[in-house]
Write a protein that holds these residues in place. Sequence first.
Motif, short mmCIF file in Angstrom:
data_model
loop_
_atom_site.label_atom_id
_atom_site.label_comp_id
_atom_site.label_asym_id
_atom_site.label_seq_id
_atom_site.Cartn_x
_atom_site.Cartn_y
_atom_site.Cartn_z
N TRP A 128 -39.90 -10.62 0.98
CA TRP A 128 -40.34 -9.28 0.60
C TRP A 128 -41.49 -9.28 -0.41
O TRP A 128 -42.13 -8.25 -0.62
N PHE A 129 -41.74 -10.43 -1.05
CA PHE A 129 -42.77 -10.48 -2.09
C PHE A 129 -43.52 -11.80 -2.00
O PHE A 129 -42.93 -12.85 -1.72
N VAL A 130 -44.83 -11.76 -2.26
CA VAL A 130 -45.65 -12.96 -2.36
C VAL A 130 -46.32 -12.98 -3.74
O VAL A 130 -46.09 -13.87 -4.54
N ARG A 131 -47.16 -11.97 -4.02
CA ARG A 131 -47.86 -11.94 -5.30
C ARG A 131 -46.90 -11.83 -6.48
O ARG A 131 -47.16 -12.35 -7.55
N ARG A 132 -45.79 -11.11 -6.27
CA ARG A 132 -44.83 -10.90 -7.35
C ARG A 132 -43.49 -11.56 -7.03
O ARG A 132 -42.44 -11.08 -7.45
N ARG A 133 -43.54 -12.66 -6.33
CA ARG A 133 -42.31 -13.31 -5.87
C ARG A 133 -41.42 -13.76 -7.03
O ARG A 133 -40.22 -13.51 -7.05
N GLY A 134 -42.02 -14.43 -8.00
CA GLY A 134 -41.23 -14.89 -9.13
C GLY A 134 -40.62 -13.75 -9.92
O GLY A 134 -39.44 -13.80 -10.29
N LEU A 135 -41.40 -12.70 -10.17
CA LEU A 135 -40.90 -11.55 -10.91
C LEU A 135 -39.78 -10.86 -10.14
O LEU A 135 -38.73 -10.52 -10.71
N ALA A 136 -39.97 -10.65 -8.84
CA ALA A 136 -38.97 -9.95 -8.04
C ALA A 136 -37.65 -10.71 -8.00
O ALA A 136 -36.57 -10.13 -8.18
N LEU A 137 -37.72 -12.02 -7.78
CA LEU A 137 -36.49 -12.81 -7.74
C LEU A 137 -35.80 -12.82 -9.10
O LEU A 137 -34.57 -12.74 -9.18
N SER A 138 -36.58 -12.89 -10.16
CA SER A 138 -35.97 -12.93 -11.48
C SER A 138 -35.30 -11.61 -11.83
O SER A 138 -34.24 -11.60 -12.47
N VAL A 139 -35.87 -10.49 -11.41
CA VAL A 139 -35.23 -9.19 -11.64
C VAL A 139 -33.91 -9.11 -10.88
O VAL A 139 -32.88 -8.69 -11.42
N ALA A 140 -33.92 -9.53 -9.62
CA ALA A 140 -32.69 -9.52 -8.83
C ALA A 140 -31.62 -10.41 -9.46
O ALA A 140 -30.46 -10.01 -9.60
N PHE A 141 -32.02 -11.61 -9.86
CA PHE A 141 -31.05 -12.55 -10.39
C PHE A 141 -30.59 -12.19 -11.79
O PHE A 141 -29.54 -12.66 -12.24
N SER A 142 -31.35 -11.37 -12.50
CA SER A 142 -30.92 -10.95 -13.84
C SER A 142 -29.69 -10.06 -13.79
O SER A 142 -29.05 -9.83 -14.82
N GLY A 143 -29.35 -9.58 -12.60
CA GLY A 143 -28.09 -8.84 -12.45
C GLY A 143 -26.89 -9.65 -12.88
O GLY A 143 -25.86 -9.10 -13.30
N VAL A 144 -27.00 -10.98 -12.78
CA VAL A 144 -25.91 -11.85 -13.22
C VAL A 144 -25.63 -11.64 -14.71
O VAL A 144 -24.49 -11.60 -15.14
N GLY A 145 -26.70 -11.49 -15.50
CA GLY A 145 -26.53 -11.31 -16.93
C GLY A 145 -25.86 -9.99 -17.27
O GLY A 145 -24.95 -9.94 -18.11
#
Length: 426
Positions: A128-145
């Motif tokens: 779903w993301f290329v330019r913002r791939r790292g940011l998008a994945l990190s936002v999704a995974f921050s749900g763990v916190g």
Amino acid sequence: MRLPFFYGWVVIAVAFVTMGVGVNARTAFSLLFPPILDEFGWERGVTAGAFSFGFLISAVLSPLLGRLMDRYGPRVQMELGVGLVAAGLFLAPFVRQPWHLYATLGVLVGGGSVCLAYTGQSFYLPNWFVRRRGLALSVAFSGVGIGSIVLLPWMQTLIARGGWRTACWTLGVVVLVLLAPLNLLLKRRPEDMGLEPDGDRAGPEGAAAARPSNVVDTAWVAVEWTLGRAMRTTRFWWVMLGYFVGLYSWYAVQVHQTKYLVEIGFSPSHAAWALGFVSLAGIPGQIVLGYVSDRIGREWVWTVGAVGFVTCYVALLLLREAPTPALLWSMVLAQGMLGYGLTSVVGAIPAEIFQGKHYGTIYGTLMLAAIAGGAAGPWLTGVLHDTTGSYTTAWWIAIGCSVLSGAAIWFAAPRRVRLVAGRVRA
């Protein structure tokens, strides 16, 4: 009819909630571990082995889930995970023998959570993301916190008031009622909706047509990467090694942290809050490091995560001699803000190298090594404690694994296949 471009962030929101509940349903084993030990009196290595066994089942399932994702998309995988995790939590209160624990909290919860956790989400989110791939994945995974700071102290309260069985039943209801309907919203790829990654419109008039290329190695990118072709490259095996030892370090401390802190003088409630605050501290760390990875590269952020775990283990070694709040918070912040930053690039690294229609199968196989490392960490740490009477040797081994993990990702060199957005010249 096309849905709005922001549907990619709807997918991220669903992943955020799913990760917050699904991953912490597995992490809660660290809170269930002490009362189960106290009630049944089993050896520590045997009891912690249930968590490790669940990881081994996850490792076996990962390549199969990759193929399932490539064929059917994320909905089938996510609903399968919800059903398995809920079933394990509902059945765990009936445990009477060690193998019961392995079947419920191990196979069903631990094995089923792979569908909902980092592995399962990374099968499709990078699409779903290329330019913002790292940011998008990190936002999704921050749900763990967020989930950890809400669910884990709440679980500890349920354990203290009603026992670990009540806590399992209650968490099972939350998993089933919240996650089953939510994951029906998922789609596999933006192309399924007439979109391009990052919300761009498809076609010559879209922003995708004007996007500067991030490809460095055109010959590599031109290959249609299948699992067989990927396994014949050294990059594949460097990523495998990096993920194995990286996840070894991660889960060795996650499972044994609560018991260790109690043994050296902290109260169970303080130990539970420390476990929760690790993931809470990971929220800003993951998001910032995910954003930074889109600017400077995936290898640098993986290295920062490895340094975070080294610092965490050094603090744990020092805490035995000086169990002070300052050292405790140093351990929590290093593990959470830096170490958990690994999650922001764990899906991005192989996506940069092996992007294509067989990515799910390739990534699932790579995660076999990662999950095997996550299984080995808690088990070997428990065995070493049973053998030596302390965690000192286990902590030093984990430090070595963290250093090796950082080096391996540099050798895999995703930067030499595709540049991140911050390195692409417009």
